[in-house]
Design an enzyme around this catalytic site. Structure first.
Site, PDB file in Angstrom:
ATOM      1  N   ASN A 145      46.783  47.897 -31.305  1.00 34.68           N
ATOM      2  CA  ASN A 145      46.963  46.446 -31.345  1.00 34.68           C
ATOM      3  C   ASN A 145      45.694  45.825 -30.798  1.00 34.68           C
ATOM      4  O   ASN A 145      45.279  46.135 -29.676  1.00 34.68           O
ATOM      5  CB  ASN A 145      48.145  46.006 -30.475  1.00 34.68           C
ATOM      6  CG  ASN A 145      49.483  46.427 -31.063  1.00 34.68           C
ATOM      7  OD1 ASN A 145      49.553  46.947 -32.175  1.00 34.68           O
ATOM      8  ND2 ASN A 145      50.554  46.199 -30.320  1.00 34.68           N
ATOM      9  N   GLU A 159      52.693  49.474 -26.800  1.00 34.71           N
ATOM     10  CA  GLU A 159      51.895  48.976 -25.674  1.00 34.71           C
ATOM     11  C   GLU A 159      52.445  49.333 -24.289  1.00 34.71           C
ATOM     12  O   GLU A 159      52.903  48.451 -23.553  1.00 34.71           O
ATOM     13  CB  GLU A 159      51.741  47.461 -25.764  1.00 34.71           C
ATOM     14  CG  GLU A 159      51.082  46.971 -27.036  1.00 34.71           C
ATOM     15  CD  GLU A 159      50.749  45.482 -26.991  1.00 34.71           C
ATOM     16  OE1 GLU A 159      51.263  44.770 -26.119  1.00 34.71           O
ATOM     17  OE2 GLU A 159      49.960  45.038 -27.838  1.00 34.71           O
ATOM     18  N   GLU A 217      49.004  45.597 -34.846  1.00 31.87           N
ATOM     19  CA  GLU A 217      49.128  44.162 -34.541  1.00 31.87           C
ATOM     20  C   GLU A 217      47.752  43.534 -34.451  1.00 31.87           C
ATOM     21  O   GLU A 217      46.818  44.145 -33.903  1.00 31.87           O
ATOM     22  CB  GLU A 217      49.825  43.909 -33.193  1.00 31.87           C
ATOM     23  CG  GLU A 217      51.309  44.118 -33.196  1.00 31.87           C
ATOM     24  CD  GLU A 217      51.950  43.856 -31.832  1.00 31.87           C
ATOM     25  OE1 GLU A 217      51.445  43.005 -31.064  1.00 31.87           O
ATOM     26  OE2 GLU A 217      52.952  44.528 -31.545  1.00 31.87           O
ATOM     27  N   TYR A 223      43.748  42.226 -29.964  1.00 33.42           N
ATOM     28  CA  TYR A 223      43.755  40.768 -29.858  1.00 33.42           C
ATOM     29  C   TYR A 223      42.423  40.207 -29.366  1.00 33.42           C
ATOM     30  O   TYR A 223      41.909  39.262 -29.918  1.00 33.42           O
ATOM     31  CB  TYR A 223      44.896  40.301 -28.942  1.00 33.42           C
ATOM     32  CG  TYR A 223      46.254  40.466 -29.607  1.00 33.42           C
ATOM     33  CD1 TYR A 223      46.730  39.508 -30.488  1.00 33.42           C
ATOM     34  CD2 TYR A 223      47.028  41.591 -29.397  1.00 33.42           C
ATOM     35  CE1 TYR A 223      47.954  39.649 -31.134  1.00 33.42           C
ATOM     36  CE2 TYR A 223      48.248  41.759 -30.040  1.00 33.42           C
ATOM     37  CZ  TYR A 223      48.699  40.777 -30.913  1.00 33.42           C
ATOM     38  OH  TYR A 223      49.899  40.936 -31.557  1.00 33.42           O
ATOM     39  N   ARG A 265      56.776  46.155 -40.150  1.00 33.28           N
ATOM     40  CA  ARG A 265      56.972  46.788 -38.841  1.00 33.28           C
ATOM     41  C   ARG A 265      57.984  45.985 -38.032  1.00 33.28           C
ATOM     42  O   ARG A 265      57.833  44.769 -37.867  1.00 33.28           O
ATOM     43  CB  ARG A 265      55.642  46.881 -38.085  1.00 33.28           C
ATOM     44  CG  ARG A 265      55.791  47.445 -36.693  1.00 33.28           C
ATOM     45  CD  ARG A 265      54.442  47.748 -36.024  1.00 33.28           C
ATOM     46  NE  ARG A 265      54.662  48.198 -34.661  1.00 33.28           N
ATOM     47  CZ  ARG A 265      54.256  47.535 -33.572  1.00 33.28           C
ATOM     48  NH1 ARG A 265      53.557  46.417 -33.679  1.00 33.28           N
ATOM     49  NH2 ARG A 265      54.516  47.999 -32.375  1.00 33.28           N
ATOM     50  N   HIS A 304      60.123  48.484 -27.979  1.00 29.80           N
ATOM     51  CA  HIS A 304      59.256  47.312 -27.835  1.00 29.80           C
ATOM     52  C   HIS A 304      59.834  46.484 -26.678  1.00 29.80           C
ATOM     53  O   HIS A 304      60.199  45.330 -26.838  1.00 29.80           O
ATOM     54  CB  HIS A 304      59.187  46.530 -29.156  1.00 29.80           C
ATOM     55  CG  HIS A 304      57.986  45.640 -29.289  1.00 29.80           C
ATOM     56  ND1 HIS A 304      57.111  45.699 -30.351  1.00 29.80           N
ATOM     57  CD2 HIS A 304      57.511  44.639 -28.495  1.00 29.80           C
ATOM     58  CE1 HIS A 304      56.158  44.792 -30.215  1.00 29.80           C
ATOM     59  NE2 HIS A 304      56.380  44.127 -29.088  1.00 29.80           N
TER      60      HIS A 304
HETATM   61  C1  FCB Z   1      51.487  41.933 -28.040  1.00 29.22           C
HETATM   62  C2  FCB Z   1      52.947  42.306 -28.188  1.00 29.22           C
HETATM   63  C3  FCB Z   1      53.697  41.451 -29.160  1.00 29.22           C
HETATM   64  C4  FCB Z   1      53.286  39.999 -29.090  1.00 29.22           C
HETATM   65  C5  FCB Z   1      51.777  39.871 -29.156  1.00 29.22           C
HETATM   66  C6  FCB Z   1      51.286  38.460 -29.143  1.00 29.22           C
HETATM   67  O1  FCB Z   1      51.004  42.362 -26.814  1.00 29.22           O
HETATM   68  O2  FCB Z   1      53.062  43.649 -28.609  1.00 29.22           O
HETATM   69  O3  FCB Z   1      55.072  41.630 -28.930  1.00 29.22           O
HETATM   70  O4  FCB Z   1      53.826  39.401 -27.986  1.00 29.22           O
HETATM   71  O5  FCB Z   1      51.207  40.577 -28.096  1.00 29.22           O
END
Ligand code: FCB
Length: 452
Positions: free
Chosen positions: A298, A172, A358, A300, A83, A127
């Protein structure tokens, strides 16, 4: 998790997509080369105090020149998908109008390089690196930027649509719009909630209107959007905190998911926003709800919220849970959060396919005397999130792919080079790449099928 009970590739369906994820501004460098125009992030970096280490991304990982070796590394790791994102100002330096052939030629080489190595290209159109020329006309606050995005999409997909068969319109929107136009921590540095909401609306409309353009230029392609989503818990079981959770979730998650899945903007959130709600024109909601082939997610970290009358229009604020494991960024490590998030999306929205576009972590990496980076925490993060992913797949969530963020350490937006997320360490002085223990393990995991 010990390697002993880490998942293996064979625990996943054979057609599962395994990838790595990157973005143009964070890795390419060549910021002023071959006719590239200025982006809002170039401008933001040049403003004192915006980037924590005072750096910029004019060179970054120099991927613009070093991409063949980066592709080789991805191939050796065993991924079958890659990607990346396209830098709009490389293609249309002024945002619209004159096309920069050298920019298109770069992505030709990049995509051909992927295909030669058996890597399926997954292209993100936006992006975050908006051409500065468009920002000067209002950026995403201007409806005209929707038309500009369609023009850009048309140029790119005409050129690459024969070879790229997976397209992500936006990465995002929360970050590009809310962090960019409201919280002021990302380019272009705006500070108004109403602006954040309006920018977001235009981004979502541009997503929907771009879909038919992509489909026309890239026959048979799969198209989606990538959202940053969070599982959210209430800080306590009090009715007040539970109500705060619902309000916060409205802005953070439902604001995006509801309209994309044809429900319009959530009524409760609209009411709380009042005058800060965006102006919606006839046809906008229909455009946003245009059917896609997959939802990009995504993931995290999870969030916890409490009722807080001083917590903005949503009257909620985030709480830092005590004693939890955290990454170098302070983000809570919660593999269970991934299971919770995916099952919630499936339960509430039933997308046809989910792609985890992600997932990754940053920690203090040390290049040791043995020439290696023993990133035990990132390795453990990766293994435990893959175990969580397997749990979600087994529970019937239609998640079909995993893209680790990121192939390389890179320019982490407002944090500059202070945060390393790569599976490969980048020594910025020499531009040498060194696979970390996490990257070596991902490679073993991916090559497992060969050992049968
Ligand atoms: C996400 C972004 C990516 C990177 C990660 C850590 O929010 O999409 O570009 O910065 O965080």
């Amino acid at each position: 998790m010990s390697a002993h009970n880490a998942p293996t590739r064979k625990d996943f369906p054979a057609d599962f997509r395994w990838g790595v994820s990157t973005s143009s501004f964070q890795i390419e460098g060549a910021g002023q080369e071959d006719g590239k125009g200025e982006s809002i992030w170039d401008r933001f970096c040049a403003e004192p105090g915006r980037i924590r280490d005072g750096s910029n991304a004019l060179v970054a990982c120099d991927h613009y020149h070093l991409f063949p070796q980066d592709m080789d590394m991805a191939k050796a790791m065993g991924v079958n998908a890659y990607r990346f994102s396209i830098a709009w100002p490389r293609i249309l330096p002024q945002g619209r109008g004159a096309v920069n052939e050298a920019g298109l030629a770069f992505y030709d080489r990049l995509v051909d390089g992927m295909l030669e190595r058996g890597l399926d290209p997954w292209a993100t159109l936006y992006h975050w690196d908006l051409p500065q020329a468009l920002q000067e006309q209002g950026g995403w606050l201007s409806r005209d930027t929707i038309a500009a995005f369609l023009e850009y999409t048309d140029v790119v997909t005409r050129r690459l649509g024969d070879r790229v068969k997976h397209w992500i319109t936006h990465n995002e929107p929360w970050c590009s719009c809310m962090m960019g136009y409201w919280e002021g921590v990302h380019a272009p540095g705006g500070k108004s909630l109403a602006d954040g909401m309006l920018a977001c609306h235009h981004v979502l409309v541009s997503h929907g209107q771009a879909i038919p353009v992509i489909r026309a230029n890239s026959p048979g392609a799969e198209v989606g959007i990538t959202l940053s989503l969070h599982p959210i818990k209430a800080a306590s079981s009090s009715a007040e905190d539970i109500a705060a959770l619902k309000r916060h979730d409205g802005l953070r998650n439902r604001w995006f998911l509801d309209p994309l899945f044809g429900r319009g903007y959530p009524e409760d959130t609209l009411k709380l926003l009042g005058d800060a709600a965006p102006k919606v024109l006839p046809g906008d909601l229909e455009a946003i709800a245009t059917a896609t082939d997959f939802l990009g997610v995504n993931y995290y970290f999870p969030e916890a919220v409490k009722d807080d009358p001083a917590g903005g229009l949503m009257r909620a604020s985030l709480v830092d849970k005590e004693g939890v494991e955290r990454t170098g960024f302070g983000w809570e490590v919660s593999p269970q959060g991934l299971v919770d998030l995916l099952t919630r999306i499936q339960r509430d929205y039933s997308p046809p396919v989910i792609q985890l576009t992600e997932n990754g972590s940053t920690f203090e990496d040390v290049l040791t005397a043995d020439g290696r980076v023993h990133d035990a925490e990132r390795l453990s993060y990766l293994q435990r999130h893959l175990a969580a992913l397997k749990q979600a797949v087994d529970a019937g969530v239609p998640v079909k792919g995993y893209f680790a963020w990121s192939l390389l350490d890179n320019f982490e937006w407002a944090e500059g080079y202070l945060r390393r997320f790569g599976l490969a360490y980048v020594d910025y002085a020499s531009q040498q790449r060194i696979l970390k223990d996490s990257g070596l393990w991902y490679g073993q995991f991916l090559n497992e099928k060969l050992k049968v």
